[in-house]
Structure formats: C-alpha cells, structure tokens
Design an enzyme around this catalytic site. Structure first.
Site, short mmCIF file in Angstrom:
data_model
loop_
_atom_site.label_atom_id
_atom_site.label_comp_id
_atom_site.label_asym_id
_atom_site.label_seq_id
_atom_site.Cartn_x
_atom_site.Cartn_y
_atom_site.Cartn_z
N GLU A 87 1.26 0.74 10.11
CA GLU A 87 -0.25 0.24 9.87
C GLU A 87 -1.19 1.35 10.53
OE1 GLU A 87 -1.70 -3.34 10.26
OE2 GLU A 87 0.13 -4.52 9.86
N LEU A 104 0.99 -0.98 0.07
CA LEU A 104 -0.09 -0.01 0.11
C LEU A 104 0.84 1.13 0.01
CD1 LEU A 104 -2.67 1.39 0.55
CD2 LEU A 104 -2.38 1.12 2.89
N THR A 137 -0.29 5.59 11.90
CA THR A 137 0.33 6.25 12.93
C THR A 137 -0.43 6.35 14.13
OG1 THR A 137 -0.04 8.45 12.10
CG2 THR A 137 1.94 7.47 11.42
#
Lengths: 380, 257
Positions: free
Chosen positions: A364, A125, A366
């Site tokens: 994944e 991603l 912050t």
C-alpha cells in the site's frame, strides 16, 4: 484538545483485544507456519460487526468511525499481523471504495455483504509492471454493448482467493491529452474468465491470503463501473489515503506487541545475577521503543480523526503509515535483539513480528512513496 | 419476565495491582465487569431471548461504573441503573450494598435476579444471598444450569465439583458459577446501540436512604498483597532418597504433616 477515547471507542478496544487474545493468539504461530488463512476467524469477526465498523447501518455496517476501525486493526495486528492485514485490506480496499464512490444499487448489492462479513473484498491495483507506478496499468476494459470486456493480470492481491468481489483497475480509454483513463470496476470472482491462484510463498503476513488474478475476456455489465469513469485514478488515490491509516494502525499493533514481548522478557531474563532490564543498554532500547510506539499511536489516531472530521488527511496518513510501519520494523528488530538467541526462534514470536512488519514498509505504498506523497503535499 | 442482574465493577486482577498506604491505587488500574457477573449478564440475555421480557442491569458504584454498565448493554441488556454512592458514602461493605439494593427493589416487580457467585476483588459472595433473604425470595448459589418452565425452575448447582439438582420456583435469585455459559463479546452494532439505551442514575437520596443507615458492619483492618512466591527447590538423588527428604521437609520445615 481531548486525547481521551470515547466510551464506545474504549469498549471496542476491549472487545477486540479480548477476542484477539482468546481466539487468534492460540493459533498465530501455527497460521504463520502453515500460511493458513483463518476463514473461521473472519466469520466470527463478521458476526461481531468488525468488518463493517466504518460503514452506516443501512449498508450492514456498525456505524462506527475511522478511529474505532483503526483501533480494531491495531488490536488484531498486536496478535497476528497476517490476520490484521487481511482485515485491513478487506475493509479499506475491498469495501471502502464501494462506500465512497458506489451508486446506491452497488452499495446495496456489494457493500452490504462485505460490511456484514458475509463475504470478503479485495482490491486489484498492482500488476507485474505497475506497482508504485499505478499509472502504468496495462489491464484494459473495452466497451462492448452494455458490457466491459476486461483483460489483464493483477498480482499480490490480498484476500483474492477468498473474495466474492474484486475491485479491478483498468484502462478504459485516453483523455484529450492522450493520457490513459483508469477506471475501477467491480468484478464478481465467479465471472467466467477470472482465474485466481495463490502460489506465493511469503516472508511474512503468512496468515493473510495473497493471490494472482488473471482476467481473460472477463465480461461484466457497465453498471459495475465504480464511481466517475473519468476520475478512477483520483478515486483510488483517495482509497489509498484511507488504506494508509489502516496499515499504519497495523504497524502500530506490531510495534506495541514487540514492546510488550521485549519488556516482559527483559524483566524475566537474568544474566550476571540480575534481570537484563537492569542494564542501561536494554533500558535505552525499551525507552526508545516505548516512545516511538506512543508517537506512532498519536499520528495514527490523529490521521483517523482528521478523516472522521472530513478534513484533509493525505499528508498525515502518509506520516502515520511511514512512521508507524518503520517503528514496527525497528521495534521488532530490537525485540529480537533483546531476546538474543531465543528471539531468533519462532516460538518466541518476535521474529515473526519482524517478517510481518517488513511487508508494511512495502505494501500500500512503499516508504519511499510515502515520502514522495509528503513532499508533494509540501509543494515540491 | 422481569430479569435483573447485579453487577459489580472490579479490578482486572490480570493487570498489575499496586497497594500503597493500605489502599489499592486507582490510578492506572484497569477495571472490568466482575467475571462472574458476566455469566449473570449472559444468562439473563439468554433467558430473556427464550422467554421474553426485559433485562435490567443494576450496579452500586461510582461515575466510572457507567463503562461496565454500557458493556452489559452492548452485550444485549435492555436497561441499566447506576446507584452512585460516590458523593454520599465514604465506605461500604456487603451490608451497605445489600441495604441499598433492598431499597431499590422495594417497588419492583421481579421474576429473576442473577448475580455473580463472588466478586473477584473481595470474594465475599454475600450480597446475592443476603439480598434474597431481605426480599423474602428463594435463592440458589453457584449455579451451572438454569431451566425455566412457567414458574418452575430447574437449577444445577456446583458443590465443590459435584452437581446438586434443585427444583424451585419464581421469583428467584441465583448466583452464577463458571461453566454456566460462555459470555458473548459485545458486538460492534451492540456497542453502538448501547449508547442509546436507557441508563438511569440514582443516589441514595432517591431511595430514601441516608448514610447513617448504611454504615458498614465490618471494618477493613489492612489491605496487602500476597507475599511473593519464593524460589522452589529441586530435590536430587535416588527417587527413594528424594521421597524421604520430601517427607522430612514437609514434616520439619513446612510443618504440614
């Protein structure tokens, strides 16, 4: 209300704890020093069915629930944050999206080997210019006959060097209001044009593989598109909701380990003719650590439970991730403080916990993004 | 082959054990499969996989023993039997357990019974041999290797570090020593399948026993923790003097020479 684990859940905890203690612990320090991904350990984890916990048996999984999976991540994270991260990413990001959104054929072909632990999955991603702003994805996938041709660059991708498949997000077009449509596409890593390099020298989670993925005219069949082509963005938001639970569980494991090490040391270490655990300054730290670990555990397990009950869990998994990972950082920091000068040394392991925990406040989503997610759920 | 494993739930001696009023505190204690019984479970599964048949794990315990039985089922055993004495017996000893097991095995077709060498809690090592005696079958204790060929059985037995080779035949009871095998971890699919495997629960009534017959033959006088280890002493000076001092200490102070 029932806070008891089921028999299966407590058996899974015992098994994973024994495995992590026997197999991972003796190598944790060395894997951190050498930044070495323990491929053989993942093979054993695959044989034990750990990589398939939350997937049904018909796709090679173990038919367990999210809570069992979270417990397994916690127990591995308690011993080695890097191994825990690779484990969490393989299941939550590499395999889960195929289970959630894949066609029957995609599940059979791609999910089964991942769930059986025969290959490792990754999720691409993040890009050099698209981190928290996932909508700013630059990678494109252009239709060409029956194929997509993908071009772009992904960075900080966990497990990519050892993965057989990467789920890549890419812009496939524009919607009516002119916004980018982002889709997810399964890319086998042996496809021509895929270059994976792992040159990062990381602060922590060093046993975990992190790689850069360059996609240059990568041609994959259209059938590799994952789920609804119009809803790629929504799909990976859902994927990330689930991923948060596992990162939270990983933080919980590191926090638990920090507490255990600090307590053990405080009882042994003598100053002024008595164990330092006799001093209130140390006691207050340990009391806070212990309380926060338990609160984090309750939130992590609750968010896993909500997911298992098919109830909304976006807000709760953000709570869990935010609180458990910040607890991990605080607990590791206090564990070092309690150890004094020894805590600064690698062999006492608590400094590694701090370095590992730091990643969890970033990866994944912050801590700041978690607060945004929560605020949005509040209606802001 | 009909293979049975005798399994005991024990305290995890690696966890902290608290004794108060002459009793081990149950609250907060961690319970595990007796580690020597894990070798027995592993060996039973291996023998079944090699020769066919069925592995049944039997325990004499209480309701909580189900967890240890499920773990054995998750490792790969086929069936489990819990003989629950919680409501019927105040206390028991090796005689009690043997008597119950004897009644249980009365109507069973048995080829092989495996047990742990000792249980790490009371470490008597008696139940296995006494049961074999009652059932009239041969037994070998502290085995480190087991090879079955038809009715012939080749056993290697640990005798204080030496190996004794024993040739015997089925039916047979053995007790398992460290070194026999590496017990497997129960796999995830194993754990999930374990809940569907049969676990039969019996009480002493079902075995036509009553509590009077099962009264222990021994009496527990006291339970206490070993004394805490005292700080050691480091001798100093020339090696020769140190040796002399050590010998004198061993003679006069600790009186071991």
């Amino acid at each position: 209300m029932d806070f008891e684990l089921t028999k299966e859940q407590s058996m899974i905890r015992k098994m994973v704890r024994d495995f992590a203690e026997d197999v991972i612990r003796p190598r944790a320090v060395e894997m951190d020093i050498n930044a070495e991904f323990p491929q053989d350990i993942f093979e054993q984890m695959g044989e034990l069915g750990l990589l398939g916990i939350p997937f049904p048996e018909k796709y090679g999984g173990s038919g367990g629930d999210t809570l069992s999976y979270a417990i397994a991540v916690e127990e591995i994270g308690r011993i080695c944050g890097g191994t825990g991260l690779s484990y969490a990413a393989a299941v939550s990001l590499g395999a889960s999206p195929i289970y959630y959104f894949g066609t029957e054929e995609q599940k059979e072909k791609y999910l089964t080997p991942l769930a059986q632990g025969k290959s490792l999955g990754a999720f691409g991603l993040t890009e050099p210019n698209a981190g928290s702003d996932a909508g700013g994805t630059k990678t494109t996938a252009v239709e060409d006959g029956n194929d997509y041709i993908i071009n772009g660059e992904k960075c900080f991708i966990t497990n990519a060097s050892f993965a057989k498949t990467i789920i890549v997000t890419a812009v496939t077009g524009k919607n009516d209001s002119g916004k980018n449509i982002i889709s997810a596409i399964i890319v086998p890593t042996d496809t021509e044009g895929v270059t994976i390099t792992s040159n990062y020298d990381k602060m922590g989670v060093r046993a975990s593989d992190t790689a850069e993925v360059v996609l240059e005219n990568v041609r994959v069949p259209k059938e590799n598109l994952l789920g609804d082509p119009q809803k790629g963005f929504k799909q990976f938001l859902y994927t990330l909701d689930g991923g948060r639970i596992s990162i939270a569980a990983l933080g919980l494991g590191i926090a638990q380990a920090s507490l255990e090490k600090a307590l053990e040391y405080a009882k042994e270490r003598k100053q002024f003719n008595q164990p330092i655990s006799n001093f209130q300054a140390i006691q207050f730290k340990l009391a806070d650590m212990s309380m926060e670990v338990e609160l984090a555990r309750n939130m992590v397990y609750k968010s896993a439970w909500l997911k298992d009950q098919n109830k909304p869990f976006t807000k709760e998994s953000a709570y869990a991730k935010l609180y458990a990972t910040e607890t991990a950082f605080r607990a590791a920091n206090q564990a070092i403080q309690i150890h004094g000068g020894y805590g600064y040394m690698r062999e006492y392991e608590v400094e590694r916990y701090l370095r590992d925990a730091k990643l969890l406040e970033i990866g994944e989503g912050t801590s700041e993004i978690q607060r945004l997610v929560i605020a949005r759920q509040l209606g802001c | 082959m009909n293979i049975y494993v005798l399994l005991k739930k024990t305290f995890d001696t690696e966890e902290k054990i608290v004794v108060s009023n002459g009793q081990i505190e149950d609250d907060g204690a961690e319970f595990i499969i007796n580690p020597y019984d894990e070798y027995a479970v592993e060996e039973a599964i291996k023998q079944r996989d090699a020769h066919g048949g069925e592995v049944t794990v039997v325990t004499v315990g209480d309701e909580d023993s189900e967890k240890q039985l499920r773990t054995a089922l998750a490792m790969g055993a086929d069936k489990a039997v819990l003989i629950n004495t919680e409501d019927d017996l105040e206390e028991g000893d090796q005689f009690t357990t043997t008597k119950i097991l004897e009644a249980f095995f009365e109507d069973k077709e048995v080829d092989l019974i495996l047990a742990g060498n000792v249980a790490i809690d009371e470490a008597s090592g008696q139940v296995g041999p006494r049961l074999a005696e009652r059932l009239g079958m041969p037994y070998v204790t502290t085995i480190t290797s087991l090879e079955i060929d038809g009715d012939t059985v080749n056993v290697e037995k640990d005798v204080e570090g030496d190996v004794e080779k024993v040739l015997t035949s089925l039916p047979l009871l053995v007790t398992c020593q460290q070194g026999l095998n590496d017990p497997r971890y129960p796999s995830l699919p194993g754990i999930m399948k374990a809940k569907k495997k049969p676990l039969e629960e019996l009480e002493i009534d079902d075995l036509d026993l009553d509590e009077d017959e099962l009264e222990p033959k021994t009496k527990t006088v006291d339970i206490f923790l070993p004394p805490e280890k005292e700080a050691g002493r480091v001798l100093e000076g020339e090696v020769e003097d140190q040796v002399k001092e050590l010998v004198s200490l061993l003679k006069n102070e600790s009186k071991v020479l």
